[in-house]
Enzyme design. Structure first.
Site, PDB file in Angstrom:
ATOM      1  N   GLU A 159       0.822  -1.206   0.000  1.00  0.00           N
ATOM      2  CA  GLU A 159       0.000   0.000   0.000  1.00  0.00           C
ATOM      3  C   GLU A 159       0.863   1.266   0.000  1.00  0.00           C
ATOM      4  OE1 GLU A 159      -2.819   0.789   3.248  1.00  0.00           O
ATOM      5  OE2 GLU A 159      -4.400   0.131   1.920  1.00  0.00           O
ATOM      6  N   HIS A 216       7.399 -26.739   1.944  1.00  0.00           N
ATOM      7  CA  HIS A 216       6.566 -27.827   1.435  1.00  0.00           C
ATOM      8  C   HIS A 216       5.436 -27.287   0.577  1.00  0.00           C
ATOM      9  CE1 HIS A 216       8.791 -30.368   4.270  1.00  0.00           C
ATOM     10  NE2 HIS A 216       8.718 -29.318   5.057  1.00  0.00           N
ATOM     11  N   LYS A 238     -14.024   1.992  -1.959  1.00  0.00           N
ATOM     12  CA  LYS A 238     -14.885   2.395  -0.840  1.00  0.00           C
ATOM     13  C   LYS A 238     -16.119   3.130  -1.364  1.00  0.00           C
ATOM     14  CE  LYS A 238     -11.244   3.056   2.550  1.00  0.00           C
ATOM     15  NZ  LYS A 238     -10.526   4.030   3.344  1.00  0.00           N
TER      16      LYS A 238
HETATM   17  O1  LIG Z   1      -7.835   2.797  10.462  1.00  0.00           O
HETATM   18  P1  LIG Z   1      -8.861   2.971   9.412  1.00  0.00           P
HETATM   19  O2  LIG Z   1      -9.102   4.411   9.075  1.00  0.00           O
HETATM   20  O3  LIG Z   1     -10.143   2.277   9.766  1.00  0.00           O
HETATM   21  O4  LIG Z   1      -8.335   2.315   8.094  1.00  0.00           O
HETATM   22  C1  LIG Z   1      -8.173   0.959   7.937  1.00  0.00           C
HETATM   23  C2  LIG Z   1      -7.487   0.627   6.638  1.00  0.00           C
HETATM   24  O5  LIG Z   1      -8.350   0.861   5.566  1.00  0.00           O
HETATM   25  C3  LIG Z   1      -8.070   1.814   4.552  1.00  0.00           C
HETATM   26  O6  LIG Z   1      -8.884   1.558   3.458  1.00  0.00           O
HETATM   27  C4  LIG Z   1      -6.639   1.899   4.115  1.00  0.00           C
HETATM   28  O7  LIG Z   1      -6.438   1.368   2.824  1.00  0.00           O
HETATM   29  C5  LIG Z   1      -5.676   1.261   5.069  1.00  0.00           C
HETATM   30  O8  LIG Z   1      -4.441   1.918   4.950  1.00  0.00           O
HETATM   31  C6  LIG Z   1      -6.153   1.336   6.482  1.00  0.00           C
HETATM   32  O9  LIG Z   1      -5.208   0.761   7.351  1.00  0.00           O
END
Ligand SMILES: O=P(O)(O)OC[C@H]1O[C@H](O)[C@H](O)[C@@H](O)[C@@H]1O
Length: 414
Positions: free
Chosen positions: A267, A293, A406
């Site tokens: 990432e 293995h 998202k």
């Molecule tokens: O800690 P948060 O804001 O819930 O994020 C949780 C995770 O989801 C996101 O989509 C990012 O891609 C990550 O880098 C992050 O660690």
């Protein structure tokens, strides 16, 4: 103690000399941004933060009733604590990592827990991650139904110090809460309350963990010959045309660590550089001896498209002898040896076998799999990643590529 071994890469010494100016420049550029708002370099200071450690200790001591610890969080809010709890947890508190939204395991977990003895720790930097919020809502309802007003004592919130829906919720309800410093991104947050709070309940030696991380900080900022993260960053950089970067750990206790590394590396570095070119290598998790293995056949005889990093413990914390028995001659060569000796021999054999097959491989020797050594390794790998960001011209601290997924999820849910 962490030690780099490049005995099968004889050209590395010369490459280090040639690349010294680039490496030192990358380190200076990184450190020059320290303290700048938005530079996201707060992870450099976490090993020094004794005040947070004190607060966490106090909270742990004030809550001796906890028998089950539900850790709700995903990605950077879960992978570090999950790896370290599995490695060093003393087992007195049972841990449940909820980093998914599959109904069946959620139902099964709720069915086995006693709300009166459970602490629900919700962890999210943004406070807005769908998986985390969904699971939190479920556990909130469950606690409220069982405990009425008493639910508040059973919830801890770890999130941004000021912003986000979870911060607002924690304030409104007067919940115990811990900050993820603004300048610390999720995948660099394992030594913030994201990791420290659960690990305090797991009985892990947090001082040793942070002391190890301080060693990595000191080394990284020392003279080039000793600055190990610059060396491994260069190794990764020299092999950037090989699309796969294998991270293989010879430790059952550290079996979840490769997944933490996968997020950190992938990432942080898999993105477009300033000229718009796509860069990055694919981190591939592997575990020894199990993958001898499974994947090692491919690593040895498959295409030369990999750089392989082996993490090998040099000494056991506690060893165990392989017993003798009559009538099992096939095992005679094992009998009387110790398990660590067998593990080490397997690691060394793999190292050598990979090199002999002309694969590019190096080893990181970890003196012992203990909190000190692993704290060192974690901080080392964060440095390596940040330096690679500089060398590859990418911002190692953002993740623009995950936003569309998202937004589409939200759209699909209407
Ligand atoms: O800690 P948060 O804001 O819930 O994020 C949780 C995770 O989801 C996101 O989509 C990012 O891609 C990550 O880098 C992050 O660690």
């Amino acid at each position: 103690m962490l030690r780099l071994d490049t005995r099968f890469l004889p050209d590395f010494g010369e490459a280090l000399r040639q690349n010294a100016p680039r490496l030192l420049e990358a380190r200076s550029a990184l450190l020059a941004r320290k303290g700048e708002p938005g530079a996201m370099l707060g992870w450099l200071d976490l090993p020094e933060d004794t005040e947070t450690l004190r607060l966490i200790r106090r909270y742990r001591e004030a809550n001796p009733w906890v028998e089950d610890f539900v850790h709700i969080g995903i990605g950077g809010s879960a992978l570090g604590p999950k790896a370290l709890e599995a490695a060093f947890g003393d087992g007195r508190v049972r841990f449940h990592f909820v980093d998914h939204v599959e109904p069946e395991p959620l139902r099964a977990l709720l069915g086995r827990l006693d709300p009166g003895k459970t602490l629900v720790n919700v962890v999210s930097k943004s406070g807005a991650t769908a998986e985390t919020l969904a699971a939190f809502l479920l556990f909130l309802r469950w606690l409220e139904e069982a405990l009425g007003e008493g639910w508040r004592r059973h919830v801890a919130v770890t999130t941004d110090p000021q912003k986000g829906p979870l911060r607002a919720f924690a304030e409104r309800e007067g919940l115990a809460s811990f900050p993820i410093p603004q300048e610390v991104g999720g995948r660099f947050s394992v030594l913030s309350p994201v990791g420290l709070l659960p690990l305090a309940f797991a009985g892990v030696d947090l001082e040793a963990l942070l002391a190890g991380a301080r060693k990595a900080n000191a080394q990284a900022q020392g003279p080039l010959e000793e600055a190990l993260p610059l060396h491994t960053a260069l190794l990764q950089d020299l092999h950037r045309e090989r699309p796969i970067s294998v991270f293989m750990v010879y430790s059952e206790r550290l079996k979840h660590l490769p997944f933490w590394f996968v997020q950190l590396h992938s990432e942080s570095l898999g993105k477009r550089d300033r000229e718009g070119r796509r860069v990055g290598t694919t981190a591939l998790p592997a575990l020894g001896p199990q993958d001898q293995h499974a994947q090692v056949q491919l690593f040895r005889e498959g295409p030369p498209d990999k750089l392989i990093a082996l993490v090998i413990p040099e000494h056991p914390v506690e060893d165990l002898e392989i017993p003798k028995a009559e009538g099992l001659e096939a095992a005679a060569y094992l009998q009387g040896k110790t398990f660590h000796r067998l593990l080490r021999a397997e690691a060394e054999a793999t190292y050598q076998a990979l090199a002999e097959a002309d694969q590019r491989v190096y080893a990181l020797y970890l003196e012992r799999v203990d909190p000190y050594g692993v704290g060192w390794l974690l901080q080392h790998l964060m440095w390596q990643t940040a330096l690679l960001g500089e060398l590859w011209g990418v911002n190692a601290f953002d993740q623009p590529g995950v936003e569309l997924g998202k937004a589409l999820t939200r759209a699909l849910l209407g």
